[in-house]
Design an enzyme around this catalytic site. Structure first.
Site, PDB file in Angstrom:
ATOM      1  N   TRP A   1       0.814  -1.230   0.000  1.00  0.00           N
ATOM      2  CA  TRP A   1       0.000   0.000   0.000  1.00  0.00           C
ATOM      3  C   TRP A   1       0.839   1.268   0.000  1.00  0.00           C
ATOM      4  CZ3 TRP A   1      -5.075   1.675   0.228  1.00  0.00           C
ATOM      5  CH2 TRP A   1      -5.292   2.951   0.759  1.00  0.00           C
TER       6      TRP A   1
ATOM      7  N   ARG B   1      -1.800  17.307  12.523  1.00  0.00           N
ATOM      8  CA  ARG B   1      -0.923  16.502  11.673  1.00  0.00           C
ATOM      9  C   ARG B   1      -0.491  17.189  10.373  1.00  0.00           C
ATOM     10  NH1 ARG B   1      -5.879  13.523  11.728  1.00  0.00           N
ATOM     11  NH2 ARG B   1      -7.006  13.573   9.747  1.00  0.00           N
ATOM     12  N   ASP B   2       0.364  16.474   9.667  1.00  0.00           N
ATOM     13  CA  ASP B   2       0.786  16.773   8.291  1.00  0.00           C
ATOM     14  C   ASP B   2       1.598  18.071   8.160  1.00  0.00           C
ATOM     15  OD1 ASP B   2      -0.740  14.523   7.932  1.00  0.00           O
ATOM     16  OD2 ASP B   2      -2.446  15.559   7.026  1.00  0.00           O
TER      17      ASP B   2
ATOM     18  N   ASN C   1      -0.129   5.745   0.322  1.00  0.00           N
ATOM     19  CA  ASN C   1      -1.010   6.904   0.138  1.00  0.00           C
ATOM     20  C   ASN C   1      -0.161   8.165   0.028  1.00  0.00           C
ATOM     21  OD1 ASN C   1      -1.435   5.946   3.136  1.00  0.00           O
ATOM     22  ND2 ASN C   1      -2.083   8.060   3.291  1.00  0.00           N
ATOM     23  N   ASP C   2      -0.398   9.186   0.781  1.00  0.00           N
ATOM     24  CA  ASP C   2       0.154  10.527   0.522  1.00  0.00           C
ATOM     25  C   ASP C   2       1.638  10.573   0.139  1.00  0.00           C
ATOM     26  OD1 ASP C   2      -2.184  10.673   1.958  1.00  0.00           O
ATOM     27  OD2 ASP C   2      -1.394  11.959   3.523  1.00  0.00           O
TER      28      ASP C   2
ATOM     29  N   GLN D   1       3.505   7.699   2.337  1.00  0.00           N
ATOM     30  CA  GLN D   1       2.820   6.875   3.315  1.00  0.00           C
ATOM     31  C   GLN D   1       2.758   5.452   2.779  1.00  0.00           C
ATOM     32  OE1 GLN D   1       0.887   8.037   6.563  1.00  0.00           O
ATOM     33  NE2 GLN D   1       2.958   8.767   6.158  1.00  0.00           N
TER      34      GLN D   1
ATOM     35  N   TRP E   1      -4.216  -0.046   4.130  1.00  0.00           N
ATOM     36  CA  TRP E   1      -3.703   0.977   5.036  1.00  0.00           C
ATOM     37  C   TRP E   1      -3.371   0.366   6.396  1.00  0.00           C
ATOM     38  CZ3 TRP E   1      -4.732   3.421   9.692  1.00  0.00           C
ATOM     39  CH2 TRP E   1      -4.090   4.650   9.897  1.00  0.00           C
TER      40      TRP E   1
ATOM     41  N   GLU F   1      -6.551  18.234   5.725  1.00  0.00           N
ATOM     42  CA  GLU F   1      -5.322  17.455   5.830  1.00  0.00           C
ATOM     43  C   GLU F   1      -4.262  18.026   4.882  1.00  0.00           C
ATOM     44  OE1 GLU F   1      -6.840  13.078   7.195  1.00  0.00           O
ATOM     45  OE2 GLU F   1      -6.888  13.395   5.041  1.00  0.00           O
TER      46      GLU F   1
ATOM     47  N   PHE G   1       3.046   9.279  10.292  1.00  0.00           N
ATOM     48  CA  PHE G   1       2.079   9.880   9.376  1.00  0.00           C
ATOM     49  C   PHE G   1       2.771  10.933   8.493  1.00  0.00           C
ATOM     50  CE2 PHE G   1      -2.486   9.097  11.190  1.00  0.00           C
ATOM     51  CZ  PHE G   1      -2.272   7.734  11.132  1.00  0.00           C
ATOM     52  N   SER G   2       1.952  11.627   7.704  1.00  0.00           N
ATOM     53  CA  SER G   2       2.498  12.506   6.668  1.00  0.00           C
ATOM     54  C   SER G   2       3.291  13.691   7.214  1.00  0.00           C
ATOM     55  CB  SER G   2       1.361  13.017   5.790  1.00  0.00           C
ATOM     56  OG  SER G   2       0.903  11.949   4.990  1.00  0.00           O
TER      57      SER G   2
END
Ligand code: FRU
Length: 517
Positions: free
Chosen positions: A41, A171-172, A43-44, A60, A68, A226, A100-101
């Site tokens: 997997w 976050r992020d 993602n970002d 990610q 995820w 986000e 996380f991101s």
């Protein structure tokens, strides 16, 4: 060529062409120029940074499965943003925290002290999402990791976290070096996701952070905020006139449903971002107002988009995750799941009517290729569907229409016996649509079959489309990138036919080029 009709919503499809040699089932949809992890997997995009001739794409990643979880930072490198080489996992999760991101910067003057004057560090700023095994269980706070070998190996900072608001949804972080009227320092933008707010902080050393200001809620607030970003761009290339662009990704509540990216244009004085493009404040959503907001993309599959740090020539390049949280866990790709978008160079332009918009241009996999695989010069386009004598699943198609008396014009891509993806322009209301309801495999999730739409005025009576295909994706750049639509599609491998069409009258085809295979 078959003889289907072109009723709205179900334009005719050209026939399938001879099947290409079969690819392994799991790789049938694997794109050629869009980054995918070899397995599992993603993602970002995270930590996008350019250093010494190499673009670094962290992302990610679940190193253990195509779903995820176990969030860690994967890593890939590229000399040109198109050919990527996957590296070992850069920052792994552990029993206390998921990674996380976040972003990465080259700390050239060693402000953090992680390196030395002779060997300054790359510093990653990421969100620690603490598990039950941590004393900070349930919180999200910002942490650092550094690399002294240009991103090959990473060490987590022993003083983590460096920024903790005792929040469960903070976050992020995106960090950049600010150098302006208010001074010179690092600026961090992150989100209080549930409150729909962007929070800004400053620091001299990346370790100690001081709150500057808070932005939002504003414009689209139908989902959590986000992955923010903040950068300055010249208007129409004029360095004397600039605007700051605040990117805020939102999920759900995006313009096409589910995940999407919105942007605000305004001023940043080193402390506060003030938007000149806030259409409405507050948490109420009015569907009609949504179309007035600035959207990075009007499709379903461009999310968590952020920009590179450190691109020397002032170019601002963004990458998005080419998926949507509505169905990301169900896409039918086997042991790998999710791709990044093509990287996009962004700039600010005044569109017709003087409205300032973000213009986006794809980094083109076929740039510099001597001649197109197929071209048509100016010619009349009779009502009906005209299949092209060229087929492609990995390609760029450029087409310019003058609609004439037609009520609808457009192109059909990835077409086969029973499937097609239709990009159509409705002349009366000036709406460009991408219809993937019959694009191939669509029934793996109820939210997947969809039609996206964006208002696109003709320019000098013309519609100009640049369409990028890469096995499981269609990215449409309209009017030289003033509006874009990005959608995943999962057609049969042999559905590679291409066509142009006009309906309700005759149109004029100014030019058409296809390059690819
Ligand atoms: C966006 C996001 C981020 C978060 C990450 C976790 O897609 O939800 O807010 O940091 O994904 O994987």
């Amino acid at each position: 060529m078959n003889s289907l009709t072109t009723a709205p919503g179900a334009p005719s499809a050209p026939t399938a062409r001879a099947a290409a040699p079969a690819r392994p089932a799991a790789d049938r949809y694997r794109p050629e120029f869009h980054f995918t992890a070899e397995r599992n997997w993603l993602n970002d995009p995270n930590g996008l940074v350019y250093l010494n001739g190499t673009y670094h794409l962290f992302y990610q990643h679940n190193p253990f499965g195509p779903y995820w979880g176990n969030m860690s930072w994967g890593h890939a490198i590229s000399p040109d943003l198109l050919h990527w080489e996957e590296q070992p996992v850069a920052i792994p999760c552990d029993e206390r925290e998921a990674i996380f991101s976040g972003s990465a910067v080259f700390d050239e003057h060693n402000t953090s002290g992680f390196g030395s004057a002779g060997n300054p560090p790359l510093v990653a700023i990421y969100t620690s999402a603490y598990s039950d095994a941590s004393p900070l269980a349930g919180r999200q706070a910002q942490s650092l990791a550094y690399s002294l070998d240009e991103g090959t190996t990473w060490t987590k900072y022993s003083g983590n976290p460096v920024l903790d608001r005792a929040s469960a949804d903070f976050r992020d972080p995106k960090v950049f070096w600010y150098d302006g009227g208010a001074g010179s320092y690092w600026v961090l933008v992150a989100v209080e996701a549930v409150q729909r707010q962007v929070v800004l902080y400053k620091s001299a050393d990346l370790k100690n952070w001081e709150h500057l200001s808070t932005f939002g809620p504003a414009n689209a607030t139908g989902g959590v905020w986000e992955c923010p970003d903040l950068f300055e761009l010249p208007v129409d290339g004029n360095p004397e006139e600039t605007r700051w662009v605040l990117i805020v990704n939102i999920n759900p509540g995006g313009i096409a449903g589910g995940s999407a990216g919105q942007y605000f244009l305004g001023a940043f004085d080193g402390v506060e971002f003030r938007s000149g493009s806030t259409v409405t404040e507050g948490l109420q959503q009015d569907g009609s107002r949504m179309r007035e907001y600035g959207w990075l993309d009007w499709g379903r599959d461009y999310y968590a988009a952020v920009s590179f740090s450190g691109v020397a020539d002032g170019r601002r390049i963004m990458i998005g995750w080419m998926n949507n949280w509505d169905y990301a866990g169900s896409t039918p790709t086997g042991h790998w799941r999710s791709a990044m978008s093509l990287p996009r160079e962004v700039s600010l332009a005044r569109a017709d009517g003087g409205k300032m918009v973000l213009r986006q241009t794809a980094i083109d996999p076929f740039a510099g290729q001597e001649s197109p695989s197929f071209s048509l010069g100016p010619q009349a386009l009779e009502p009906g569907v005209q299949e092209l004598p060229v087929a492609a699943a990995v390609a760029r198609m450029d087409v310019v229409f003058e609609p004439g008396t037609a009520t609808r014009v457009g192109v059909v891509v990835r077409a086969g016996e029973a499937e097609r993806t239709v990009i159509s322009y409705d002349v009366a209301d000036g709406i460009l649509r991408l219809d993937r309801r019959e694009s191939g495999q669509v029934d793996f999730h109820a939210a997947f079959p969809s039609v996206e739409a964006v208002a696109v005025p003709l320019r000098d009576g013309r519609l100009r489309l640049s369409v990028h295909l890469d096995r499981c994706s269609v990215e449409v750049f309209a009017q030289d990138g003033l509006a874009t639509i990005t959608d995943l599609v999962f057609p049969a491998e042999e559905s590679t036919a291409l066509a142009v069409f006009a309906e309700g009258g005759g149109a004029h085809l100014v030019a058409l080029d296809v390059v690819g295979r």
